[in-house]
Scaffold this active site. Structure first.
Site, mmCIF file in Angstrom:
data_model
loop_
_atom_site.group_PDB
_atom_site.id
_atom_site.type_symbol
_atom_site.label_atom_id
_atom_site.label_comp_id
_atom_site.label_asym_id
_atom_site.label_seq_id
_atom_site.Cartn_x
_atom_site.Cartn_y
_atom_site.Cartn_z
ATOM 1 N N GLU A 108 -5.107 6.802 -7.512
ATOM 2 C CA GLU A 108 -5.171 5.822 -8.599
ATOM 3 C C GLU A 108 -6.493 5.969 -9.341
ATOM 4 O O GLU A 108 -7.536 6.046 -8.702
ATOM 5 C CB GLU A 108 -5.026 4.402 -8.048
ATOM 6 C CG GLU A 108 -3.677 4.123 -7.400
ATOM 7 C CD GLU A 108 -3.538 2.677 -6.941
ATOM 8 O OE1 GLU A 108 -4.424 1.860 -7.259
ATOM 9 O OE2 GLU A 108 -2.543 2.359 -6.266
ATOM 10 N N ARG A 116 0.846 -1.189 0.000
ATOM 11 C CA ARG A 116 0.000 0.000 0.000
ATOM 12 C C ARG A 116 0.881 1.239 0.000
ATOM 13 O O ARG A 116 1.890 1.298 0.717
ATOM 14 C CB ARG A 116 -0.934 0.031 1.224
ATOM 15 C CG ARG A 116 -2.053 -0.992 1.180
ATOM 16 C CD ARG A 116 -3.048 -0.683 0.077
ATOM 17 N NE ARG A 116 -4.160 -1.627 0.046
ATOM 18 C CZ ARG A 116 -4.179 -2.745 -0.657
ATOM 19 N NH1 ARG A 116 -3.105 -3.092 -1.384
ATOM 20 N NH2 ARG A 116 -5.242 -3.537 -0.652
ATOM 21 N N HIS A 137 -0.500 -0.633 -10.350
ATOM 22 C CA HIS A 137 -1.197 -1.493 -9.393
ATOM 23 C C HIS A 137 -1.603 -2.818 -10.046
ATOM 24 O O HIS A 137 -2.783 -3.182 -10.087
ATOM 25 C CB HIS A 137 -2.412 -0.795 -8.804
ATOM 26 C CG HIS A 137 -2.765 -1.323 -7.438
ATOM 27 N ND1 HIS A 137 -3.477 -0.598 -6.507
ATOM 28 C CD2 HIS A 137 -2.503 -2.522 -6.829
ATOM 29 C CE1 HIS A 137 -3.640 -1.311 -5.403
ATOM 30 N NE2 HIS A 137 -3.047 -2.491 -5.581
#
Length: 321
Positions: free
Chosen positions: A269, A240, A288
Site C-alpha cells: 500500500e 488485514r 484501505h
C-alpha cells in the site's frame, strides 16, 4: 525565545491533519510539517524526517523497523494512530530511547465500510452504476438477497460483533468462528459459533474477516479454504491482507471459484499502478478506507496532539510496548 521542536506528520493523504484537530496549544513548542505523499524510498524518508524529534504516523502506512530507528538519532517521540501497529519495532524504539504512543480509535468506521462493500457486492452496485453512466444496458444483473442468507464471520471481536448486529437486522443467519471463540462469547456477540472454519466457509453465503493478523492467522484463508466457498458465495476482507493468501485469491477470482470478493487491504500500500488487484474480475476493491472517516480522523489527530502535549509535560500517556 526557545527553539521549537520539529514534528512531521506522515502520509496525510487528504491534507486534513491540521484542520481536524486543534494544534494551537502546541504552537509555541512545535514546528509541524505535514507530508501528504507516501514516501516509500527509505533514503528519501530519512532525509525528510532526519531532524525531527517527533513523528506522527497513520496506521501502518509507513513502517518503522529497527533499521529506520538506527538512522533517526534525533527522534524522541513516535505517535501512531490506533493502539496497535505491527509495523513499528517497539523493541528497537526502546533501545534508541524513543517513546511510542498510540491513540484511541473508533470501531464503527470499519464496520460501516464492511457493509458498504458487502452490499455493493450483493447488488452489483459498481457494475450497474458504471453501465448507467456509460449508456450501457439498463439492468443487467440480478442481485443476491441478504434476508434469510447466512453471514459467516471469521472473528467476533469489537468489530465483528458490530457487523453481526447489522446482519441480524437484515434478517440474516449469523454464524462465527475464531480460534478461541466459545459458545457463550458467540451468543453475546450475536452469532452462533461453528465448530470449524471449514464448516463456516462451506455453509455461508457471505464471509467477512475480522481477525487480528498474527502468526496463527497469517494466510488462514489459503487455496484449500477458498475452494470450500460456494460458487454463489462472497468474501469480504476489511481487516488485514495477510489473512488471505493473495496469490490464491487472485487465482480464485480469475477462475471464478466463487461469486466475488471485496477487499480494502493489500500487501503493498499504496497499491502499485500495475498490480493485478486493480484489474481482477469479480473484485470490488477500495484503497484501505476502513478507518478513513472525519470522526475517526478527529479522534486520531486529536489524540496525537494530546499524546505530544503529555510527552512534553514529562508524563507520556498511551505508551505502547
Amino acid at each position: 525565545m526557545a527553539t521549537k521542536l520539529r514534528c512531521a506528520v506522515l502520509d496525510d493523504y487528504q491534507g486534513v491533519a491540521l484542520s481536524l484537530a486543534d494544534w494551537s496549544p502546541l504552537a509555541d513548542a512545535l514546528d509541524v510539517t505535514v507530508v501528504r505523499e507516501h514516501i516509500a524510498d527509505r533514503d528519501r524518508l530519512v532525509e525528510t524526517i532526519r531532524d525531527c524529534e517527533i513523528v506522527v504516523i497513520m496506521r501502518e502506512r509507513t513502517p518503522f523497523p529497527a533499521e529506520l530507528f538506527d538512522r533517526l538519532p534525533a527522534l524522541r517521540l513516535l505517535v501512531t494512530t490506533g493502539m496497535r501497529n505491527a509495523s513499528v519495532d517497539l523493541a528497537a524504539a526502546r533501545s534508541h530511547g524513543v517513546t511510542v504512543c498510540g491513540t484511541l480509535s473508533r470501531p464503527e468506521p470499519p464496520v460501516e465500510l464492511t457493509w458498504a462493500l458487502l452490499l455493493g457486492l450483493a447488488r452489483e452496485v459498481p457494475r450497474e452504476s458504471a453501465a448507467l453512466r456509460e449508456g450501457g444496458p439498463w439492468q443487467s444483473t440480478v442481485g443476491a438477497d441478504l434476508h434469510g442468507r447466512r453471514l459467516g464471520l471469521v472473528g467476533l471481536g469489537k468489530i465483528g460483533a458490530r457487523v453481526a448486529r447489522v446482519g441480524a437486522a437484515f434478517g440474516m443467519d449469523v454464524v462465527a468462528w475464531s480460534p478461541n471463540l466459545t459458545d457463550e462469547r458467540a451468543a453475546a456477540g450475536g452469532a452462533t459459533r461453528l465448530a470449524t472454519l471449514a464448516e463456516l466457509l462451506e455453509t455461508s453465503d457471505f464471509v467477512s474477516l475480522h481477525l487480528v493478523l498474527g502468526d496463527r492467522t497469517r494466510s488462514i484463508i489459503g487455496e484449500p479454504e477458498l475452494r470450500l466457498l460456494r460458487p454463489t458465495a462472497y468474501l469480504v476482507n476489511t481487516s488485514r491482507a495477510g489473512l488471505v493468501d493473495q496469490t490464491a485469491l487472485a487465482t480464485a477470482l480469475r477462475e471464478g471459484w466463487f461469486a466475488g470478493a471485496a477487499v480494502d487491504v493489500f500487501d503493498a500500500e499504496p497499491l502499485p499502478a500495475d498490480h493485478e488487484f486493480r484489474s481482477l474480475p469479480r473484485l470490488l476493491a477500495t484503497p484501505h478506507l476502513g478507518y478513513v472517516t472525519a470522526g475517526n480522523y478527529r479522534t486520531f489527530f486529536g489524540e496525537a496532539v494530546a499524546d505530544i502535549t503529555a510527552y512534553l509535560a514529562g508524563e507520556p500517556v498511551r505508551v505502547l510496548g
